[in-house]
Design a protein around this motif. Sequence first.
Motif, PDB file in Angstrom:
ATOM      1  N   LEU A  80       3.247   9.731  -3.416  1.00  0.00           N
ATOM      2  CA  LEU A  80       2.497  10.284  -2.295  1.00  0.00           C
ATOM      3  C   LEU A  80       2.416   9.277  -1.142  1.00  0.00           C
ATOM      4  CD1 LEU A  80       0.902  12.898  -1.645  1.00  0.00           C
ATOM      5  CD2 LEU A  80      -1.167  11.690  -2.357  1.00  0.00           C
ATOM      6  N   THR A  81       2.124   8.033  -1.502  1.00  0.00           N
ATOM      7  CA  THR A  81       2.008   7.025  -0.441  1.00  0.00           C
ATOM      8  C   THR A  81       3.371   6.753   0.187  1.00  0.00           C
ATOM      9  OG1 THR A  81       2.269   5.208  -2.021  1.00  0.00           O
ATOM     10  CG2 THR A  81       0.023   5.876  -1.528  1.00  0.00           C
TER      11      THR A  81
ATOM     12  N   LEU B  81       4.876  -1.719  15.431  1.00  0.00           N
ATOM     13  CA  LEU B  81       3.823  -2.704  15.190  1.00  0.00           C
ATOM     14  C   LEU B  81       4.426  -4.023  14.720  1.00  0.00           C
ATOM     15  CD1 LEU B  81       0.714  -3.032  15.031  1.00  0.00           C
ATOM     16  CD2 LEU B  81       0.830  -2.317  12.670  1.00  0.00           C
TER      17      LEU B  81
ATOM     18  N   ALA C 152       5.988   9.359   7.578  1.00  0.00           N
ATOM     19  CA  ALA C 152       5.381   9.927   8.786  1.00  0.00           C
ATOM     20  C   ALA C 152       5.016   8.863   9.815  1.00  0.00           C
ATOM     21  CB  ALA C 152       4.139  10.734   8.405  1.00  0.00           C
ATOM     22  N   VAL C 153       4.684   7.681   9.339  1.00  0.00           N
ATOM     23  CA  VAL C 153       4.221   6.641  10.271  1.00  0.00           C
ATOM     24  C   VAL C 153       5.254   5.518  10.425  1.00  0.00           C
ATOM     25  CG1 VAL C 153       1.763   7.077   9.977  1.00  0.00           C
ATOM     26  CG2 VAL C 153       2.922   5.538   8.390  1.00  0.00           C
TER      27      VAL C 153
ATOM     28  N   LEU D  94       0.576  15.216  11.150  1.00  0.00           N
ATOM     29  CA  LEU D  94       1.336  14.663  10.023  1.00  0.00           C
ATOM     30  C   LEU D  94       0.874  13.240   9.682  1.00  0.00           C
ATOM     31  CD1 LEU D  94       3.713  15.546   8.206  1.00  0.00           C
ATOM     32  CD2 LEU D  94       5.233  14.280   9.745  1.00  0.00           C
ATOM     33  N   THR D  95       0.706  12.447  10.719  1.00  0.00           N
ATOM     34  CA  THR D  95       0.274  11.065  10.473  1.00  0.00           C
ATOM     35  C   THR D  95      -1.158  11.049   9.930  1.00  0.00           C
ATOM     36  OG1 THR D  95      -0.491  10.774  12.755  1.00  0.00           O
ATOM     37  CG2 THR D  95       1.776  10.107  12.285  1.00  0.00           C
TER      38      THR D  95
ATOM     39  N   LEU E 148      -7.829  -3.234   2.327  1.00  0.00           N
ATOM     40  CA  LEU E 148      -7.228  -4.211   3.233  1.00  0.00           C
ATOM     41  C   LEU E 148      -8.241  -4.667   4.287  1.00  0.00           C
ATOM     42  CD1 LEU E 148      -4.506  -5.572   3.964  1.00  0.00           C
ATOM     43  CD2 LEU E 148      -4.039  -3.655   5.463  1.00  0.00           C
TER      44      LEU E 148
ATOM     45  N   LEU F  96      -3.472   0.216  13.510  1.00  0.00           N
ATOM     46  CA  LEU F  96      -3.112   1.139  12.438  1.00  0.00           C
ATOM     47  C   LEU F  96      -3.805   2.483  12.626  1.00  0.00           C
ATOM     48  CD1 LEU F  96      -3.124  -0.978   9.165  1.00  0.00           C
ATOM     49  CD2 LEU F  96      -1.189   0.226  10.186  1.00  0.00           C
TER      50      LEU F  96
ATOM     51  N   GLY G  92      -6.239   2.222  -0.040  1.00  0.00           N
ATOM     52  CA  GLY G  92      -5.550   0.946   0.153  1.00  0.00           C
ATOM     53  C   GLY G  92      -5.917   0.300   1.470  1.00  0.00           C
ATOM     54  N   LEU G  93      -5.998   1.113   2.511  1.00  0.00           N
ATOM     55  CA  LEU G  93      -6.321   0.577   3.835  1.00  0.00           C
ATOM     56  C   LEU G  93      -7.749   0.062   3.887  1.00  0.00           C
ATOM     57  CD1 LEU G  93      -4.601   3.162   6.215  1.00  0.00           C
ATOM     58  CD2 LEU G  93      -3.864   0.832   5.705  1.00  0.00           C
TER      59      LEU G  93
ATOM     60  N   SER H  57       3.950   9.436   2.661  1.00  0.00           N
ATOM     61  CA  SER H  57       3.124   9.256   3.851  1.00  0.00           C
ATOM     62  C   SER H  57       3.685   8.150   4.735  1.00  0.00           C
ATOM     63  CB  SER H  57       1.675   8.958   3.463  1.00  0.00           C
ATOM     64  OG  SER H  57       1.547   7.624   3.060  1.00  0.00           O
TER      65      SER H  57
ATOM     66  N   ILE I 161       0.838  -1.205   0.000  1.00  0.00           N
ATOM     67  CA  ILE I 161       0.000   0.000   0.000  1.00  0.00           C
ATOM     68  C   ILE I 161       0.875   1.258   0.000  1.00  0.00           C
ATOM     69  CG2 ILE I 161      -1.612   1.341   1.424  1.00  0.00           C
ATOM     70  CD1 ILE I 161      -2.841  -1.377   2.289  1.00  0.00           C
TER      71      ILE I 161
ATOM     72  N   ALA J  97      -3.507   9.697   2.155  1.00  0.00           N
ATOM     73  CA  ALA J  97      -2.878   9.173   0.936  1.00  0.00           C
ATOM     74  C   ALA J  97      -3.093   7.677   0.752  1.00  0.00           C
ATOM     75  CB  ALA J  97      -1.383   9.480   0.951  1.00  0.00           C
ATOM     76  N   VAL J  98      -3.185   6.968   1.867  1.00  0.00           N
ATOM     77  CA  VAL J  98      -3.294   5.506   1.755  1.00  0.00           C
ATOM     78  C   VAL J  98      -4.690   5.001   2.129  1.00  0.00           C
ATOM     79  CG1 VAL J  98      -0.839   5.032   2.084  1.00  0.00           C
ATOM     80  CG2 VAL J  98      -2.320   5.280   4.079  1.00  0.00           C
TER      81      VAL J  98
ATOM     82  N   ILE K  49      -1.939   4.469  15.014  1.00  0.00           N
ATOM     83  CA  ILE K  49      -0.697   5.005  14.431  1.00  0.00           C
ATOM     84  C   ILE K  49      -1.001   6.234  13.577  1.00  0.00           C
ATOM     85  CG2 ILE K  49       1.118   4.509  12.720  1.00  0.00           C
ATOM     86  CD1 ILE K  49       1.068   1.577  13.765  1.00  0.00           C
ATOM     87  N   PHE K  50      -2.100   6.163  12.816  1.00  0.00           N
ATOM     88  CA  PHE K  50      -2.429   7.269  11.919  1.00  0.00           C
ATOM     89  C   PHE K  50      -3.059   8.468  12.642  1.00  0.00           C
ATOM     90  CE2 PHE K  50      -2.262   4.006   8.479  1.00  0.00           C
ATOM     91  CZ  PHE K  50      -1.324   4.666   7.697  1.00  0.00           C
TER      92      PHE K  50
ATOM     93  N   SER L 162      -0.963  11.761   6.332  1.00  0.00           N
ATOM     94  CA  SER L 162      -0.433  10.615   5.593  1.00  0.00           C
ATOM     95  C   SER L 162      -1.502   9.534   5.430  1.00  0.00           C
ATOM     96  CB  SER L 162       0.814  10.066   6.274  1.00  0.00           C
ATOM     97  OG  SER L 162       0.463   9.278   7.374  1.00  0.00           O
TER      98      SER L 162
END
Lengths: 339, 339
Positions: A250-251, A265, A257-258, B250-251, B265, B241, B261-262, A254, A244, B257-258, B244-245, B254
């Motif tokens: 861009l991804t 994790l 940042a994490v 900032l997180t 998932l 997750l 995808g998340l 990102s 992902i 952007a994903v 974390i985000f 980010s």
Amino acid sequence: MSGDKAPLEMLKGAAEAAGEYEHEMMFIGDIDTITSIAAHENININLPNIKLVQSNGVITMDDMPLSVVRDKKESSMGLGLRMLADGQGDAFVSAGNTGALHAGSTLVVRRIKGVPKSAIATILPYKNPTMLLDSGANVEIDANTYLHFAHMGSIYMKKMFGIEKPRVGLVNIGSERAKGTKTVVAAYELLEAAENINFVGNVEGKDLPLGGCDIAVADGFTGNIILKLTEGCGAYMMEKLKGIFYENMLTKLSAAAVKKGLKKLKTEFTASEYGGAPLLGLSKTVIKAHGGSDALAFRNAIRQSIKCVDSRMVYEIALALNADFAKAQSEPANTDNTK
Amino acid sequence: MSGDKAPLEMLKGAAEAAGEYEHEMMFIGDIDTITSIAAHENININLPNIKLVQSNGVITMDDMPLSVVRDKKESSMGLGLRMLADGQGDAFVSAGNTGALHAGSTLVVRRIKGVPKSAIATILPYKNPTMLLDSGANVEIDANTYLHFAHMGSIYMKKMFGIEKPRVGLVNIGSERAKGTKTVVAAYELLEAAENINFVGNVEGKDLPLGGCDIAVADGFTGNIILKLTEGCGAYMMEKLKGIFYENMLTKLSAAAVKKGLKKLKTEFTASEYGGAPLLGLSKTVIKAHGGSDALAFRNAIRQSIKCVDSRMVYEIALALNADFAKAQSEPANTDNTK
């Protein structure tokens, strides 16, 4: 001498623990190897509480469990367990072959009198630390053994994690009491009737990671599947996440940042966050550090063994199980243990 | 009429399937409810291949499995299974109570002659689609049943996923052939000796998500734990997750952007990406759509049932199992099936 990162990381971790505690520590291995690594890596092993003990050979991951009492009884693990049994120590810590450690502990160190099965008790990094026992030592167990495991786990989680009334869950395939095999149904009844057990009923696979209990009791076959599937799911999810994050610019940005959070994790799901796995039901403290342990993890496992000894874990378990065992013998059997 | 999102999503999905295929479809439920929902939601059920059939009552998640043949035999599931058995249809699709569907299928539709156990065969969304059977119908099975499951799974994965030689793994707690219970060890020998089975040996919990096999055979107790633990691990990882985000600005940025995808998932780990779970070993096609199915998932389950019928799945399984069963009977037994 055994473990994926042995002997360097084991030596580092153990030397750190020796610097931190006054307890006497015996490093069992090849003395020449130990001293040369220590000199080369600048590890201080010249402490009054460190004693080096010469062993011969190493149990590898490919060795059969019983090699520890047969052709490899002079290995670091074999010798260490004999020394423990002989009263030369109070606890033994190893990052080596789990099967050999359990077999050797059972045969050499022996179980507490009246305790028919010892368990490998892993602490899983779920929403709350969750003790899973058995994690693979006994593929099939009778209903009474679930009860023993529940007692042992309760005492451990109370003493080591400070949980006053740890919640015991029976690993099963549904919440209803009639679910599962005959043995599991019989175990439900015993757990429900037991004093000093905070039984919360059946826990299903989906409840475990989300914090359904503090102690999950299962046969070693089921437990081992749970332990390793958790690891496998973690590894797979990390792989998917990578995909992902690598999708585009861009991804990728990102991900930066994490990064720290994701790394944490990953660690949580690939190694044991909570030190090693105690082998419960034995007459002495034996801790199985994760095979992949680094110095920090190994030092934590040593700390854990000290805490076990200082809190008289074995004595407390013996007390609980012998009382319970005596009681069970005097009552009419109401369970199907035939198997 | 059953399923978490029934009847609306089931009706939508089924109507879409009826528009797509020429196959005759019978919607079994309360006709007044169906027509009023269709009118209200603008769902076209006035197609020549749709027939509405009146049933009475619904099997809920709280109903005992046998209610489908007893007090609730006029329910949509009970009636549907009887119609299937009577030859009024070739396949039955339901998003309802799994236990009831399996019990009803076994008792009403019945198994293929000579097949002693039918299995709930879930497709897990691992690195490669992995069929897990049994997923919970039979808590204990003998060694021969593992072999039957391997044959059934192989035929299914070949026909439905186009895998020429699907890899069959035996769920176990180590890679060595002597690992596990006596039954599992005996199953290993049978699988190894079997023709038409691409047996890849034992698969451990950690191998499963990473694509260790195409078909994982296990008893229903172990299978159910695997199925639900996978779901639980997925849910827990998503929760972690999120943490974390959500840590800082900032997180959070980010995460945007994903996001897509998340979300994908998450879907993969909470519902079945590959349609429903076929009940294999029955004399007719029965598909258990995921309880949480929406219209799309339910339409996919119907598609799947059509593909099963068109590819003569039941016939192929009967052929393979009867041949194998006949052969096993004529050879000296080399396995321990006592239990």
